[in-house]
Write a protein that holds these residues in place. Structure first.
Motif, PDB file in Angstrom:
ATOM      1  N   VAL A  12       0.807  -1.376  -0.161  1.00  0.00           N
ATOM      2  CA  VAL A  12      -0.030   0.040   0.041  1.00  0.00           C
ATOM      3  C   VAL A  12       0.984   1.179   0.036  1.00  0.00           C
ATOM      4  CG1 VAL A  12      -1.958  -1.075   0.924  1.00  0.00           C
ATOM      5  CG2 VAL A  12      -0.051   0.032   2.450  1.00  0.00           C
ATOM      6  N   ALA A  13       0.331   2.301  -0.420  1.00  0.00           N
ATOM      7  CA  ALA A  13       1.030   3.609  -0.368  1.00  0.00           C
ATOM      8  C   ALA A  13       0.839   4.493   0.865  1.00  0.00           C
ATOM      9  CB  ALA A  13       0.446   4.548  -1.620  1.00  0.00           C
ATOM     10  N   ASP A  14      -0.231   4.280   1.504  1.00  0.00           N
ATOM     11  CA  ASP A  14      -0.468   4.963   2.708  1.00  0.00           C
ATOM     12  C   ASP A  14      -1.029   4.041   3.706  1.00  0.00           C
ATOM     13  OD1 ASP A  14      -1.949   6.808   4.724  1.00  0.00           O
ATOM     14  OD2 ASP A  14      -1.970   8.240   3.180  1.00  0.00           O
ATOM     15  N   ILE A  15      -0.321   3.763   4.864  1.00  0.00           N
ATOM     16  CA  ILE A  15      -0.752   2.747   5.882  1.00  0.00           C
ATOM     17  C   ILE A  15      -2.072   3.262   6.542  1.00  0.00           C
ATOM     18  CG2 ILE A  15      -0.035   1.635   7.896  1.00  0.00           C
ATOM     19  CD1 ILE A  15       2.608   1.279   6.639  1.00  0.00           C
ATOM     20  N   ASP A  16      -2.099   4.482   6.751  1.00  0.00           N
ATOM     21  CA  ASP A  16      -3.296   5.066   7.762  1.00  0.00           C
ATOM     22  C   ASP A  16      -4.437   5.220   6.810  1.00  0.00           C
ATOM     23  OD1 ASP A  16      -1.669   5.579  10.108  1.00  0.00           O
ATOM     24  OD2 ASP A  16      -0.923   7.385   9.171  1.00  0.00           O
ATOM     25  N   ARG A  17      -4.424   5.514   5.553  1.00  0.00           N
ATOM     26  CA  ARG A  17      -5.554   5.389   4.940  1.00  0.00           C
ATOM     27  C   ARG A  17      -6.169   4.031   4.536  1.00  0.00           C
ATOM     28  NH1 ARG A  17      -4.793   6.777  -1.663  1.00  0.00           N
ATOM     29  NH2 ARG A  17      -3.596   4.578  -1.335  1.00  0.00           N
ATOM     30  N   SER A  18      -5.150   2.937   4.282  1.00  0.00           N
ATOM     31  CA  SER A  18      -5.479   1.397   4.386  1.00  0.00           C
ATOM     32  C   SER A  18      -5.927   1.154   5.570  1.00  0.00           C
ATOM     33  CB  SER A  18      -4.312   0.719   3.860  1.00  0.00           C
ATOM     34  OG  SER A  18      -3.915   1.224   2.563  1.00  0.00           O
ATOM     35  N   ALA A  20      -8.017   2.716   7.689  1.00  0.00           N
ATOM     36  CA  ALA A  20      -9.260   3.307   7.637  1.00  0.00           C
ATOM     37  C   ALA A  20     -10.087   2.593   6.777  1.00  0.00           C
ATOM     38  CB  ALA A  20      -9.288   4.698   7.264  1.00  0.00           C
ATOM     39  N   PHE A  21      -9.655   1.924   5.588  1.00  0.00           N
ATOM     40  CA  PHE A  21     -10.521   1.051   4.752  1.00  0.00           C
ATOM     41  C   PHE A  21     -10.901  -0.096   5.261  1.00  0.00           C
ATOM     42  CE2 PHE A  21     -10.685  -1.697   1.079  1.00  0.00           C
ATOM     43  CZ  PHE A  21     -11.640  -1.183   0.393  1.00  0.00           C
ATOM     44  N   TYR A  22      -9.501  -0.932   5.519  1.00  0.00           N
ATOM     45  CA  TYR A  22      -9.737  -2.127   5.889  1.00  0.00           C
ATOM     46  C   TYR A  22     -10.280  -2.324   7.405  1.00  0.00           C
ATOM     47  CZ  TYR A  22      -7.181  -3.885   1.849  1.00  0.00           C
ATOM     48  OH  TYR A  22      -7.034  -4.170   0.528  1.00  0.00           O
ATOM     49  N   ARG A  23     -10.199  -1.619   8.415  1.00  0.00           N
ATOM     50  CA  ARG A  23     -10.856  -1.541   9.621  1.00  0.00           C
ATOM     51  C   ARG A  23     -12.330  -1.041   9.738  1.00  0.00           C
ATOM     52  NH1 ARG A  23      -7.998   1.966  13.680  1.00  0.00           N
ATOM     53  NH2 ARG A  23      -9.519   3.466  12.346  1.00  0.00           N
ATOM     54  N   ASP A  24     -12.323   0.240   9.066  1.00  0.00           N
ATOM     55  CA  ASP A  24     -13.563   0.936   9.272  1.00  0.00           C
ATOM     56  C   ASP A  24     -14.726   0.625   8.032  1.00  0.00           C
ATOM     57  OD1 ASP A  24     -12.314   2.086  11.267  1.00  0.00           O
ATOM     58  OD2 ASP A  24     -11.707   3.868  10.218  1.00  0.00           O
ATOM     59  N   GLN A  25     -14.256   0.304   6.886  1.00  0.00           N
ATOM     60  CA  GLN A  25     -15.039   0.039   5.954  1.00  0.00           C
ATOM     61  C   GLN A  25     -15.419  -1.431   5.730  1.00  0.00           C
ATOM     62  OE1 GLN A  25     -13.233   3.330   2.792  1.00  0.00           O
ATOM     63  NE2 GLN A  25     -15.360   3.199   2.326  1.00  0.00           N
ATOM     64  N   LEU A  26     -14.103  -2.025   5.603  1.00  0.00           N
ATOM     65  CA  LEU A  26     -14.392  -3.612   5.324  1.00  0.00           C
ATOM     66  C   LEU A  26     -14.848  -4.485   6.943  1.00  0.00           C
ATOM     67  CD1 LEU A  26     -11.817  -4.715   2.908  1.00  0.00           C
ATOM     68  CD2 LEU A  26     -13.958  -3.673   2.437  1.00  0.00           C
TER      69      LEU A  26
END
Length: 134
Positions: A12-18, A20-26
């Protein structure tokens, strides 16, 4: 001797953004987020899975992982859940309506790593990891 696949490194390019995606959205569980002077290790696990992802900057290019696969017991419900959390997902694709396992939908993470979600109704009654073993 068992050989179990338990971790996949996801570039991934941005760990914090990832996160948020994997934890909060998925809805993946954030198992570890540890930073040292040399590196940061972030591990997340899908509910009910024996295999986790580790987010990282690696030799692979962000977005280079294609065709990772998740399995759910109800693809329609899983798809609706992700849509309600703001994830862009494909329509359901039915490749084989006669057999369990023939229904899919697809999505990409923010770096364009691609995922398939396969419906296997048998997982409702027979999860891969029994509930009492989690």
């Amino acid at each position: 001797m068992d050989w179990t696949l338990e971790v996949i490194v996801l570039p991934v390019a941005d760990i914090d953004r990832s996160i948020a995606f994997y934890r909060d959205q998925l809805g993946f569980a954030l198992d570890h987020d540890v930073q040292t002077e040399q590196m940061r290790v972030v591990q997340l696990t899908p509910p009910g899975s024996g295999c986790s992802i580790v987010l990282g900057m690696s030799q692979m290019q962000p977005g280079s992982m294609k065709g990772l696969q998740l399995v759910v017991s109800d693809a329609t419900a899983a798809r609706e859940q992700l849509l309600s959390r703001g994830v862009e997902v494909s329509e359901l694709s039915i490749f084989d309506s006669e057999r369990d396992g023939g229904t899919f939908f697809f999505f990409d993470d923010p770096d364009e790593n691609s995922w398939a979600v396969q419906q296997m109704k048998v997982r409702a009654d027979k999860p891969l990891i029994p509930l009492d073993a989690r």
